[in-house]
Design a protein around this motif. Sequence first.
Motif, mmCIF file in Angstrom:
data_model
loop_
_atom_site.group_PDB
_atom_site.id
_atom_site.type_symbol
_atom_site.label_atom_id
_atom_site.label_comp_id
_atom_site.label_asym_id
_atom_site.label_seq_id
_atom_site.Cartn_x
_atom_site.Cartn_y
_atom_site.Cartn_z
ATOM 1 N N ALA A 189 -0.517 -1.160 5.761
ATOM 2 C CA ALA A 189 0.525 -1.036 6.788
ATOM 3 C C ALA A 189 1.264 0.301 6.687
ATOM 4 O O ALA A 189 1.764 0.824 7.689
ATOM 5 N N LEU A 190 1.335 0.870 5.489
ATOM 6 C CA LEU A 190 1.980 2.168 5.296
ATOM 7 C C LEU A 190 1.073 3.332 5.686
ATOM 8 O O LEU A 190 1.470 4.485 5.592
ATOM 9 N N GLY A 191 -0.139 3.011 6.111
ATOM 10 C CA GLY A 191 -1.049 4.052 6.572
ATOM 11 C C GLY A 191 -1.866 4.706 5.484
ATOM 12 O O GLY A 191 -2.423 5.790 5.690
ATOM 13 N N GLU A 192 -1.961 4.071 4.309
ATOM 14 C CA GLU A 192 -2.757 4.646 3.225
ATOM 15 C C GLU A 192 -4.247 4.616 3.589
ATOM 16 O O GLU A 192 -4.724 3.696 4.253
ATOM 17 N N LYS A 193 -4.973 5.635 3.145
ATOM 18 C CA LYS A 193 -6.410 5.678 3.376
ATOM 19 C C LYS A 193 -7.084 4.544 2.616
ATOM 20 O O LYS A 193 -6.627 4.132 1.562
ATOM 21 N N ARG A 194 -8.187 4.073 3.189
ATOM 22 C CA ARG A 194 -8.885 2.964 2.554
ATOM 23 C C ARG A 194 -9.377 3.332 1.155
ATOM 24 O O ARG A 194 -9.361 2.497 0.245
ATOM 25 N N SER A 195 -9.838 4.563 0.998
ATOM 26 C CA SER A 195 -10.316 4.986 -0.324
ATOM 27 C C SER A 195 -9.192 4.931 -1.352
ATOM 28 O O SER A 195 -9.405 4.526 -2.497
ATOM 29 N N ARG A 196 -7.976 5.314 -0.947
ATOM 30 C CA ARG A 196 -6.841 5.272 -1.872
ATOM 31 C C ARG A 196 -6.447 3.822 -2.171
ATOM 32 O O ARG A 196 -6.088 3.496 -3.309
ATOM 33 N N VAL A 197 -6.497 2.973 -1.178
ATOM 34 C CA VAL A 197 -6.166 1.563 -1.394
ATOM 35 C C VAL A 197 -7.133 0.945 -2.402
ATOM 36 O O VAL A 197 -6.723 0.199 -3.294
ATOM 37 N N ILE A 198 -8.416 1.286 -2.268
ATOM 38 C CA ILE A 198 -9.417 0.744 -3.188
ATOM 39 C C ILE A 198 -9.157 1.231 -4.617
ATOM 40 O O ILE A 198 -9.151 0.439 -5.567
ATOM 41 N N VAL A 199 -8.902 2.549 -4.751
ATOM 42 C CA VAL A 199 -8.724 3.133 -6.078
ATOM 43 C C VAL A 199 -7.400 2.721 -6.710
ATOM 44 O O VAL A 199 -7.338 2.400 -7.904
#
Length: 290
Positions: A189-199
């Motif tokens: 919801a904060l707009g974080e990239k999916r790659s960052r969310v995964i890591v």
Amino acid sequence: MSADTTPITVPAARASAARVSFFRRALGQKRFALGFSVSVLIVLFVIIAPHFSPYGQNETAGPPYSKKGTFGTDYLGQDVLSRVMHGGESILVISVLGTLLGMVLGVLIGVVAAYGGGWWDEIIMRLNDVVLAFPQILLALVVLTAIDDPASWIIVLLVGVSHAPRVARVARGVALGIVSRDFVLAAEALGEKRSRVIVAEVLPNMTGPLLAEAGLRLTYSIGLVAALGFLGFSTNAGAANWGQMLNENRLGLTTQPWAVVAPVLMIAIFTIATNLMADGLAQATQRGDD
């Protein structure tokens, strides 16, 4: 600014604390403590022993299958003890690197499938099942028989690729229980990239199960690499190799059993130790879920 970052930093901090707690639980498991201790001793033996061997790994010490030396000589008259002291390096290095490669590939596949969901999940996992259908040893033999002189990196690649689909199934199952949690949704919801969310959010919360799976994969890697050496697919035909020693001396088992028994014991102790580690990690994970 601090209010916006709270949903991301708090779960990360909790994941770090959870990892510390997990390692404490693992060290409290007798199986893990014993397996870890023996594994460390084996690794130290593999690293240090070649520098103190009575003979070189290809040096003739006496007549073939004689009783000269601590464990006698092998089919070429080479000192068995010296061959054992030199023979673990390739198995250790290839097994560890193959396990790491398999874990990285498998976790990547499993997490992407779980996080992508829908058709992505179906396509990735069905392709994963195709690779999973091939037995590990068969997959390795098919490739290695087409190569005259396999390099170490080829065997590492084969071990890693053969592990990846099995790791992917475990990683996907664990990730499915994480990707729908509130802190992951908050990061999205904060707009974080999916790659960052995964890591930053998904992987730190998968540590326990993945470590347990890594211990199990390492056990299988040791057995697989030793089996390939026994079948003649070692990276250096002249170098000492525990698996290759079994093949070389099997015909003289009744005459000079130590030429076969000594490397078998080293392989068995190493695999049992890593298996105990995996069991201890699995028990620590289960206690953390209670």
